[in-house]
Design a protein around this motif. Structure first.
Motif, mmCIF file in Angstrom:
data_model
loop_
_atom_site.group_PDB
_atom_site.id
_atom_site.type_symbol
_atom_site.label_atom_id
_atom_site.label_comp_id
_atom_site.label_asym_id
_atom_site.label_seq_id
_atom_site.Cartn_x
_atom_site.Cartn_y
_atom_site.Cartn_z
ATOM 1 N N MET A 37 -0.853 7.441 -7.468
ATOM 2 C CA MET A 37 0.039 6.305 -7.257
ATOM 3 C C MET A 37 -1.230 5.190 -7.070
ATOM 4 O O MET A 37 -2.194 5.533 -6.928
ATOM 5 N N THR A 38 -0.708 4.022 -7.208
ATOM 6 C CA THR A 38 -1.605 2.643 -7.116
ATOM 7 C C THR A 38 -1.368 2.014 -5.810
ATOM 8 O O THR A 38 -0.388 1.830 -5.490
ATOM 9 N N LEU A 39 -2.558 2.069 -4.942
ATOM 10 C CA LEU A 39 -2.563 1.337 -3.572
ATOM 11 C C LEU A 39 -2.503 -0.148 -4.148
ATOM 12 O O LEU A 39 -3.090 -0.758 -4.831
ATOM 13 N N GLU A 43 -2.568 -7.816 0.710
ATOM 14 C CA GLU A 43 -1.747 -8.768 0.939
ATOM 15 C C GLU A 43 -0.290 -8.048 0.905
ATOM 16 O O GLU A 43 0.579 -8.570 1.544
ATOM 17 N N SER A 44 -0.101 -7.099 0.482
ATOM 18 C CA SER A 44 1.442 -6.540 0.222
ATOM 19 C C SER A 44 1.273 -5.340 1.592
ATOM 20 O O SER A 44 2.524 -5.132 1.861
ATOM 21 N N ILE A 45 0.544 -5.456 2.090
ATOM 22 C CA ILE A 45 0.702 -4.498 3.449
ATOM 23 C C ILE A 45 1.789 -4.908 4.466
ATOM 24 O O ILE A 45 1.591 -6.185 4.813
ATOM 25 N N ARG A 52 1.245 0.252 1.306
ATOM 26 C CA ARG A 52 2.190 0.499 0.330
ATOM 27 C C ARG A 52 1.472 0.968 -1.174
ATOM 28 O O ARG A 52 0.495 0.396 -1.330
ATOM 29 N N TYR A 53 2.296 1.933 -1.659
ATOM 30 C CA TYR A 53 1.737 2.275 -2.940
ATOM 31 C C TYR A 53 2.884 2.168 -4.110
ATOM 32 O O TYR A 53 4.012 2.189 -3.566
ATOM 33 N N ASP A 55 4.282 4.161 -7.644
ATOM 34 C CA ASP A 55 4.161 5.572 -8.349
ATOM 35 C C ASP A 55 4.511 5.040 -9.802
ATOM 36 O O ASP A 55 4.528 3.856 -10.288
ATOM 37 N N SER A 56 4.331 6.186 -10.686
ATOM 38 C CA SER A 56 4.528 5.694 -12.186
ATOM 39 C C SER A 56 5.756 5.349 -12.515
ATOM 40 O O SER A 56 6.094 4.987 -13.733
ATOM 41 N N GLU A 57 6.871 5.396 -11.805
ATOM 42 C CA GLU A 57 8.305 4.971 -12.181
ATOM 43 C C GLU A 57 8.450 3.617 -11.255
ATOM 44 O O GLU A 57 9.577 3.264 -11.345
ATOM 45 N N SER A 58 7.252 2.837 -10.926
ATOM 46 C CA SER A 58 7.363 1.733 -10.432
ATOM 47 C C SER A 58 8.140 1.626 -8.974
ATOM 48 O O SER A 58 8.705 0.653 -8.368
ATOM 49 N N GLN A 59 8.218 2.906 -8.327
ATOM 50 C CA GLN A 59 8.838 2.889 -6.981
ATOM 51 C C GLN A 59 7.820 2.816 -6.042
ATOM 52 O O GLN A 59 6.685 3.073 -5.966
ATOM 53 N N VAL A 60 8.326 1.767 -5.027
ATOM 54 C CA VAL A 60 7.351 1.278 -3.892
ATOM 55 C C VAL A 60 7.573 2.244 -2.914
ATOM 56 O O VAL A 60 8.644 2.756 -2.441
ATOM 57 N N TRP A 61 6.461 2.956 -2.204
ATOM 58 C CA TRP A 61 6.424 3.851 -1.260
ATOM 59 C C TRP A 61 5.520 3.151 0.001
ATOM 60 O O TRP A 61 4.524 2.523 -0.173
ATOM 61 N N THR A 62 5.967 3.233 1.125
ATOM 62 C CA THR A 62 5.464 2.810 2.295
ATOM 63 C C THR A 62 4.618 4.051 3.147
ATOM 64 O O THR A 62 5.544 4.725 3.717
ATOM 65 N N GLU A 63 3.589 3.736 3.688
ATOM 66 C CA GLU A 63 3.164 5.001 4.378
ATOM 67 C C GLU A 63 3.417 4.722 5.796
ATOM 68 O O GLU A 63 3.296 3.487 6.438
ATOM 69 N N LEU A 64 3.865 5.786 6.708
ATOM 70 C CA LEU A 64 4.480 5.907 7.826
ATOM 71 C C LEU A 64 3.527 6.371 8.784
ATOM 72 O O LEU A 64 2.648 7.342 8.483
#
Length: 77
Positions: A37-39, A43-45, A52-53, A55-64
């Motif tokens: 994934m791309t970190l 500024e997006s934190i 936030r990351y 993935d290759s499908e443009s889904q945004v993931w947030t680290e908990l």
């Protein structure tokens, strides 16, 4: 509210937290390879400091952070 479907997971807290509970989540970063994934830029934190990351499908993931969640009084409401 999390919509319940086949992608949902229950994240259980480790005994380290001395708290018997879990969270129902729609997706879990730990089940994906974060190295693929791309970190996102700082500024997006979000306001909690979570990374936030994307993935290759443009889904945004947030680290908990489970420790941070357990310290938040809103969790107990």
């Amino acid at each position: 509210m999390t919509q319940i479907d086949k992608e949902c997971r229950i994240v259980a807290f480790a005994p380290t937290f001395s708290f018997s509970s879990g969270l129902l989540v729609s997706r879990v970063l730990g089940l994906r390879n974060v190295a693929q994934m791309t970190l996102q830029p700082a500024e997006s934190i979000d306001s909690s400091g979570a990374k936030r990351y994307v993935d290759s499908e443009s889904q945004v993931w947030t680290e908990l952070s489970m420790a941070r969640i357990l310290q938040d009084p809103r969790f107990y409401k």
